[in-house]
Scaffold this motif. Structure first.
Motif, PDB file in Angstrom:
ATOM      1  N   GLU A   1       2.157  17.665  -0.855  1.00 37.60           N
ATOM      2  CA  GLU A   1       1.980  17.629   0.669  1.00 37.60           C
ATOM      3  C   GLU A   1       1.942  16.290   0.901  1.00 37.60           C
ATOM      4  N   GLY A   2       1.604  15.319  -0.077  1.00 38.49           N
ATOM      5  CA  GLY A   2       1.811  13.996   0.403  1.00 38.49           C
ATOM      6  C   GLY A   2       3.190  13.144   0.257  1.00 38.49           C
ATOM      7  N   LEU A   3       4.001  13.733  -0.702  1.00 42.11           N
ATOM      8  CA  LEU A   3       5.150  12.955  -0.885  1.00 42.11           C
ATOM      9  C   LEU A   3       6.028  12.739   0.542  1.00 42.11           C
ATOM     10  N   PRO A   4       6.190  13.642   1.319  1.00 45.36           N
ATOM     11  CA  PRO A   4       7.093  13.426   2.312  1.00 45.36           C
ATOM     12  C   PRO A   4       6.573  12.062   3.157  1.00 45.36           C
ATOM     13  N   ASP A   5       5.391  12.305   3.567  1.00 42.75           N
ATOM     14  CA  ASP A   5       4.745  11.032   4.465  1.00 42.75           C
ATOM     15  C   ASP A   5       4.866   9.827   3.748  1.00 42.75           C
TER      16      ASP A   5
ATOM     17  N   GLN B   1       8.511   8.453   3.524  1.00 50.63           N
ATOM     18  CA  GLN B   1       8.871   8.074   4.911  1.00 50.63           C
ATOM     19  C   GLN B   1       8.276   6.701   5.078  1.00 50.63           C
ATOM     20  N   ARG B   2       6.967   6.282   4.907  1.00 51.49           N
ATOM     21  CA  ARG B   2       6.409   5.188   4.916  1.00 51.49           C
ATOM     22  C   ARG B   2       7.069   4.047   4.078  1.00 51.49           C
ATOM     23  N   CYS B   3       7.469   4.290   2.911  1.00 49.66           N
ATOM     24  CA  CYS B   3       8.097   3.552   2.115  1.00 49.66           C
ATOM     25  C   CYS B   3       9.538   3.019   2.698  1.00 49.66           C
ATOM     26  N   VAL B   4      10.149   3.887   3.532  1.00 45.63           N
ATOM     27  CA  VAL B   4      11.158   3.608   4.204  1.00 45.63           C
ATOM     28  C   VAL B   4      11.021   2.779   5.592  1.00 45.63           C
TER      29      VAL B   4
ATOM     30  N   GLU C   1       0.638  -1.023   0.012  1.00 53.00           N
ATOM     31  CA  GLU C   1       0.131  -0.038  -0.084  1.00 53.00           C
ATOM     32  C   GLU C   1       0.817   1.308   0.036  1.00 53.00           C
ATOM     33  N   ALA C   2       1.923   1.295   0.795  1.00 51.27           N
ATOM     34  CA  ALA C   2       2.810   2.360   0.907  1.00 51.27           C
ATOM     35  C   ALA C   2       3.342   2.734  -0.665  1.00 51.27           C
ATOM     36  N   TYR C   3       3.783   1.716  -1.339  1.00 52.16           N
ATOM     37  CA  TYR C   3       4.516   2.003  -2.460  1.00 52.16           C
ATOM     38  C   TYR C   3       3.249   2.326  -3.542  1.00 52.16           C
ATOM     39  N   ARG C   4       2.176   1.966  -3.761  1.00 48.85           N
ATOM     40  CA  ARG C   4       0.949   2.296  -4.570  1.00 48.85           C
ATOM     41  C   ARG C   4       0.838   3.701  -3.999  1.00 48.85           C
ATOM     42  N   GLU C   5       0.741   4.127  -2.975  1.00 46.64           N
ATOM     43  CA  GLU C   5       0.490   5.639  -2.732  1.00 46.64           C
ATOM     44  C   GLU C   5       1.297   6.535  -3.285  1.00 46.64           C
ATOM     45  N   LEU C   6       2.685   6.073  -2.961  1.00 50.28           N
ATOM     46  CA  LEU C   6       4.099   6.778  -3.476  1.00 50.28           C
ATOM     47  C   LEU C   6       4.010   6.759  -5.117  1.00 50.28           C
ATOM     48  N   ASN C   7       3.704   5.762  -5.527  1.00 54.66           N
ATOM     49  CA  ASN C   7       3.518   5.480  -7.040  1.00 54.66           C
ATOM     50  C   ASN C   7       2.518   6.433  -7.713  1.00 54.66           C
ATOM     51  N   THR C   8       1.480   6.669  -6.843  1.00 51.06           N
ATOM     52  CA  THR C   8       0.490   7.494  -7.211  1.00 51.06           C
ATOM     53  C   THR C   8       0.867   8.996  -7.349  1.00 51.06           C
ATOM     54  N   LEU C   9       1.379   9.330  -6.279  1.00 52.44           N
ATOM     55  CA  LEU C   9       1.799  10.892  -6.009  1.00 52.44           C
ATOM     56  C   LEU C   9       2.834  11.060  -7.217  1.00 52.44           C
ATOM     57  N   GLN C  10       3.835  10.237  -7.352  1.00 56.13           N
ATOM     58  CA  GLN C  10       5.036  10.579  -8.131  1.00 56.13           C
ATOM     59  C   GLN C  10       4.503  10.642  -9.524  1.00 56.13           C
ATOM     60  N   ARG C  11       3.276  10.080 -10.066  1.00 53.13           N
ATOM     61  CA  ARG C  11       2.661  10.226 -11.282  1.00 53.13           C
ATOM     62  C   ARG C  11       2.229  11.845 -11.538  1.00 53.13           C
TER      63      ARG C  11
ATOM     64  N   VAL D   1      16.469   1.995  -2.188  1.00 52.44           N
ATOM     65  CA  VAL D   1      15.998   2.437  -3.487  1.00 52.44           C
ATOM     66  C   VAL D   1      15.063   3.573  -3.036  1.00 52.44           C
ATOM     67  N   ASN D   2      14.523   3.814  -1.989  1.00 52.78           N
ATOM     68  CA  ASN D   2      13.572   4.654  -1.422  1.00 52.78           C
ATOM     69  C   ASN D   2      14.032   5.982  -0.787  1.00 52.78           C
ATOM     70  N   THR D   3      15.501   5.855  -0.393  1.00 50.77           N
ATOM     71  CA  THR D   3      16.049   6.924   0.523  1.00 50.77           C
ATOM     72  C   THR D   3      16.469   8.058  -0.537  1.00 50.77           C
ATOM     73  N   PRO D   4      16.566   7.838  -1.574  1.00 54.29           N
ATOM     74  CA  PRO D   4      16.824   9.209  -2.469  1.00 54.29           C
ATOM     75  C   PRO D   4      15.502  10.106  -2.447  1.00 54.29           C
ATOM     76  N   THR D   5      14.400   9.603  -2.705  1.00 55.38           N
ATOM     77  CA  THR D   5      13.068  10.058  -2.452  1.00 55.38           C
ATOM     78  C   THR D   5      12.898  10.794  -1.177  1.00 55.38           C
ATOM     79  N   LEU D   6      13.223   9.889  -0.164  1.00 51.35           N
ATOM     80  CA  LEU D   6      13.152  10.367   1.298  1.00 51.35           C
ATOM     81  C   LEU D   6      13.891  11.697   1.495  1.00 51.35           C
ATOM     82  N   ALA D   7      15.154  11.715   0.853  1.00 56.49           N
ATOM     83  CA  ALA D   7      16.190  12.721   0.973  1.00 56.49           C
ATOM     84  C   ALA D   7      15.381  14.066   0.193  1.00 56.49           C
ATOM     85  N   GLU D   8      14.875  13.805  -0.852  1.00 56.77           N
ATOM     86  CA  GLU D   8      14.434  14.880  -1.638  1.00 56.77           C
ATOM     87  C   GLU D   8      13.093  15.626  -0.937  1.00 56.77           C
ATOM     88  N   ALA D   9      12.126  14.687  -0.466  1.00 61.24           N
ATOM     89  CA  ALA D   9      10.972  15.040   0.225  1.00 61.24           C
ATOM     90  C   ALA D   9      11.144  15.496   1.544  1.00 61.24           C
ATOM     91  N   CYS D  10      12.114  14.910   2.293  1.00 62.56           N
ATOM     92  CA  CYS D  10      12.211  15.348   3.574  1.00 62.56           C
ATOM     93  C   CYS D  10      13.688  16.007   4.101  1.00 62.56           C
TER      94      CYS D  10
END
Length: 218
Positions: A115-119, A122-125, A95-105, A177-186
């Motif tokens: 607003e949604g990408l940071p959380d 974080q969940r994907c990590v 579910e965490a990845y589905r949500e991240l994938n949806t937001l990144q599109r 694989v998710n820490t670069p997104t975390l670094a960018e978003a958080c």
């Protein structure tokens, strides 16, 4: 937990906990972002917990191991509890990845994405880090079990430990694989802390697996 958890996008997905194994295999192989590697890693740890449960079923109540009955009972409960936790985490990862994938599109300037990408990142990590923590706990349990297990089931215990250790290493891939997104978003700090925690978990898992195997080979 519900059989069909609803996602943040309103879509309902069948829980890994209640899927037939063949259906789960098909779902993993499908052209869909989830369930993917993270859910597979968590489910692998759950298989290790279940296999250790079988070892315990053949050890608990055995006359020659009667003095270890209390320890067996405690380990039975732990393996069942942590195996169930890993199945919950498998769903959480999907579910965490589905949500991240949806937001990144969404477009980069979209408010929902910003607003949604940071959380979501974080969940994907956080989910694979929790999988690592649970599997490390299982490996410690397997270390305790090795000297007091039915000797005819020690090969199964070895496999259970290999699966748990593999789940830790596999989860590290998802953290990485998710820490670069975390670094960018958080922040870079959060990403670095997550990476360090994950790497230490891998180190500890390797040590625990070696300890389990050494005790089995005695």
């Amino acid at each position: 937990m519900p059989d069909s958890p609803a996602s943040a996008t309103g879509t309902t997905h069948t829980s890994i906990r209640v899927q037939a194994f063949g259906d789960l295999i098909d779902a993993i192989a499908a052209k869909s972002p989830a369930p993917g590697g993270g859910a597979v890693a968590s489910a692998t740890g759950a298989l290790g917990a279940a296999l250790a449960g079988m070892v315990l079923s053949y050890s608990h109540g055995k006359t020659s191991l009667a003095e270890h009955a209390d320890a067996h009972q405690a380990l039975i409960q732990q393996c069942a509890r942590e195996g169930e936790r890993l199945l919950v985490l498998a769903d959480a990862d999907a579910e965490a990845y589905r949500e991240l994938n949806t937001l990144q599109r969404l477009p980069e300037d979209d408010r929902q994405r910003r607003e949604g990408l940071p959380d979501a990142a974080q969940r994907c990590v956080d989910v694979p880090l929790e999988v690592q923590r649970v599997c490390l706990s299982l490996l410690e349990a397997f270390e305790a079990l090795a000297p007091i297990a039915n000797k005819w089931l020690l090969s199964d215990l070895r496999i259970a430990a290999i699966l748990a250790e593999a789940a830790v290493r596999a989860s590290a891939c998802n953290v990485g694989v998710n820490t670069p997104t975390l670094a960018e978003a958080c922040s870079d700090t959060k990403a670095d802390e997550a990476s360090a925690t994950s790497q230490e978990a891998c180190r500890r898992a390797g040590v625990s697996l070696a300890s389990v195997e050494a005790k089995i080979d005695r």
